[in-house]
Write a protein that holds these residues in place. Sequence first.
Motif, PDB file in Angstrom:
ATOM      1  N   UNK A  83       4.636   2.497  -4.924  1.00 52.54           N
ATOM      2  CA  UNK A  83       4.255   2.077  -6.276  1.00 52.54           C
ATOM      3  C   UNK A  83       3.317   0.868  -6.239  1.00 52.54           C
ATOM      4  N   UNK A  84       3.678  -0.132  -5.451  1.00 58.80           N
ATOM      5  CA  UNK A  84       2.902  -1.373  -5.384  1.00 58.80           C
ATOM      6  C   UNK A  84       1.515  -1.129  -4.805  1.00 58.80           C
ATOM      7  N   UNK A  85       1.440  -0.392  -3.699  1.00 59.55           N
ATOM      8  CA  UNK A  85       0.149  -0.153  -3.057  1.00 59.55           C
ATOM      9  C   UNK A  85      -0.735   0.784  -3.875  1.00 59.55           C
ATOM     10  N   UNK A  86      -0.124   1.683  -4.619  1.00 61.29           N
ATOM     11  CA  UNK A  86      -0.890   2.531  -5.533  1.00 61.29           C
ATOM     12  C   UNK A  86      -1.576   1.663  -6.582  1.00 61.29           C
ATOM     13  N   UNK A  87      -0.831   0.744  -7.158  1.00 64.52           N
ATOM     14  CA  UNK A  87      -1.402  -0.183  -8.146  1.00 64.52           C
ATOM     15  C   UNK A  87      -2.490  -1.049  -7.527  1.00 64.52           C
ATOM     16  N   UNK A  88      -2.259  -1.536  -6.315  1.00 54.27           N
ATOM     17  CA  UNK A  88      -3.252  -2.358  -5.620  1.00 54.27           C
ATOM     18  C   UNK A  88      -4.533  -1.572  -5.382  1.00 54.27           C
ATOM     19  N   UNK A  96      -6.765   7.080  -9.377  1.00 48.17           N
ATOM     20  CA  UNK A  96      -5.470   7.735  -9.226  1.00 48.17           C
ATOM     21  C   UNK A  96      -5.608   9.196  -9.649  1.00 48.17           C
ATOM     22  N   UNK A  97      -5.323  10.104  -8.723  1.00 47.48           N
ATOM     23  CA  UNK A  97      -5.386  11.542  -8.990  1.00 47.48           C
ATOM     24  C   UNK A  97      -4.017  12.059  -9.426  1.00 47.48           C
ATOM     25  N   UNK A  98      -2.972  11.661  -8.698  1.00 45.74           N
ATOM     26  CA  UNK A  98      -1.610  12.079  -9.029  1.00 45.74           C
ATOM     27  C   UNK A  98      -0.700  10.875  -8.844  1.00 45.74           C
ATOM     28  N   UNK A  99      -0.072  10.412  -9.921  1.00 43.84           N
ATOM     29  CA  UNK A  99       0.811   9.232  -9.826  1.00 43.84           C
ATOM     30  C   UNK A  99       1.976   9.483  -8.874  1.00 43.84           C
ATOM     31  N   UNK A 100       2.630   8.432  -8.408  1.00 39.58           N
ATOM     32  CA  UNK A 100       3.755   8.590  -7.482  1.00 39.58           C
ATOM     33  C   UNK A 100       4.785   9.594  -8.010  1.00 39.58           C
ATOM     34  N   UNK A 109       5.198  10.100  -2.988  1.00 40.95           N
ATOM     35  CA  UNK A 109       3.798   9.842  -2.667  1.00 40.95           C
ATOM     36  C   UNK A 109       2.921   9.790  -3.908  1.00 40.95           C
ATOM     37  N   UNK A 110       1.753   9.188  -3.734  1.00 41.08           N
ATOM     38  CA  UNK A 110       0.700   9.218  -4.740  1.00 41.08           C
ATOM     39  C   UNK A 110      -0.559   9.764  -4.077  1.00 41.08           C
ATOM     40  N   UNK A 111      -1.456  10.312  -4.888  1.00 41.09           N
ATOM     41  CA  UNK A 111      -2.716  10.868  -4.399  1.00 41.09           C
ATOM     42  C   UNK A 111      -3.849  10.134  -5.117  1.00 41.09           C
ATOM     43  N   UNK A 112      -4.794   9.624  -4.324  1.00 44.63           N
ATOM     44  CA  UNK A 112      -5.897   8.841  -4.874  1.00 44.63           C
ATOM     45  C   UNK A 112      -7.206   9.215  -4.199  1.00 44.63           C
ATOM     46  N   UNK A 113      -8.323   8.747  -4.755  1.00 42.40           N
ATOM     47  CA  UNK A 113      -9.603   8.767  -4.062  1.00 42.40           C
ATOM     48  C   UNK A 113     -10.102   7.336  -3.980  1.00 42.40           C
ATOM     49  N   UNK A 116     -15.439   5.579  -2.314  1.00 36.27           N
ATOM     50  CA  UNK A 116     -16.510   6.517  -1.970  1.00 36.27           C
ATOM     51  C   UNK A 116     -16.064   7.963  -2.171  1.00 36.27           C
ATOM     52  N   UNK A 117     -14.996   8.155  -2.933  1.00 36.96           N
ATOM     53  CA  UNK A 117     -14.503   9.479  -3.328  1.00 36.96           C
ATOM     54  C   UNK A 117     -13.827  10.255  -2.203  1.00 36.96           C
ATOM     55  N   UNK A 118     -13.270   9.549  -1.208  1.00 40.19           N
ATOM     56  CA  UNK A 118     -12.478  10.180  -0.152  1.00 40.19           C
ATOM     57  C   UNK A 118     -11.016  10.223  -0.596  1.00 40.19           C
ATOM     58  N   UNK A 119     -10.353  11.339  -0.337  1.00 37.66           N
ATOM     59  CA  UNK A 119      -8.961  11.520  -0.756  1.00 37.66           C
ATOM     60  C   UNK A 119      -8.019  10.835   0.228  1.00 37.66           C
ATOM     61  N   UNK A 120      -7.001  10.140  -0.318  1.00 40.51           N
ATOM     62  CA  UNK A 120      -5.940   9.591   0.519  1.00 40.51           C
ATOM     63  C   UNK A 120      -4.628   9.603  -0.240  1.00 40.51           C
ATOM     64  N   UNK A 121      -3.532   9.608   0.544  1.00 43.21           N
ATOM     65  CA  UNK A 121      -2.191   9.565  -0.046  1.00 43.21           C
ATOM     66  C   UNK A 121      -1.461   8.353   0.507  1.00 43.21           C
ATOM     67  N   UNK A 122      -0.570   7.832  -0.309  1.00 48.41           N
ATOM     68  CA  UNK A 122       0.356   6.797   0.108  1.00 48.41           C
ATOM     69  C   UNK A 122       1.736   7.422   0.059  1.00 48.41           C
ATOM     70  N   UNK A 123       2.449   7.432   1.202  1.00 45.71           N
ATOM     71  CA  UNK A 123       3.686   8.211   1.349  1.00 45.71           C
ATOM     72  C   UNK A 123       4.869   7.349   1.778  1.00 45.71           C
ATOM     73  N   UNK A 124       6.040   7.776   1.340  1.00 47.06           N
ATOM     74  CA  UNK A 124       7.298   7.295   1.906  1.00 47.06           C
ATOM     75  C   UNK A 124       8.191   8.516   2.085  1.00 47.06           C
ATOM     76  N   UNK A 125       8.654   8.739   3.319  1.00 44.35           N
ATOM     77  CA  UNK A 125       9.542   9.859   3.606  1.00 44.35           C
ATOM     78  C   UNK A 125      10.944   9.464   3.144  1.00 44.35           C
ATOM     79  N   UNK A 126      11.521  10.285   2.252  1.00 42.50           N
ATOM     80  CA  UNK A 126      12.855   9.974   1.703  1.00 42.50           C
ATOM     81  C   UNK A 126      13.956  10.413   2.631  1.00 42.50           C
TER      82      UNK A 126
END
Length: 126
Positions: A83-88, A96-100, A109-113, A116-126
Amino acid sequence: MLSYVNVFARDIHALSRFYIDVFGFQEIAEIASPIFVGIRTGKSNIGFNAPDAYDLLQLGERKHTTGSKFLLNFDVESIEAVDRLTETAVARGATLIKPPYKTYYNWYQSVLVDIEDNVFRINHVL
């Protein structure tokens, strides 16, 4: 072992700074050049190549690709970190493409670009 994932970037300094600012990574100053910036991410590194690198690597015919060609994944220590890094990331220019959310494979996870429009995700394995 995967040593580097390299990203072709219009502005290697701005794009590498984006990931340094969001995730706290460190630049690898000893390998920097006018067409390359590397950053340490922990177990592997990300390299940012300027457009001139296409020709250097004899990839000139591939210089003008379109669409998403890769997906960077960053694992973090907690749901709160996602959540924090998505906001950062959004505050630093990401879209933000898909919120956490919780995935069907039990990740949060969240999905962002990036800037420069490159896709990346921020993940935590539950």
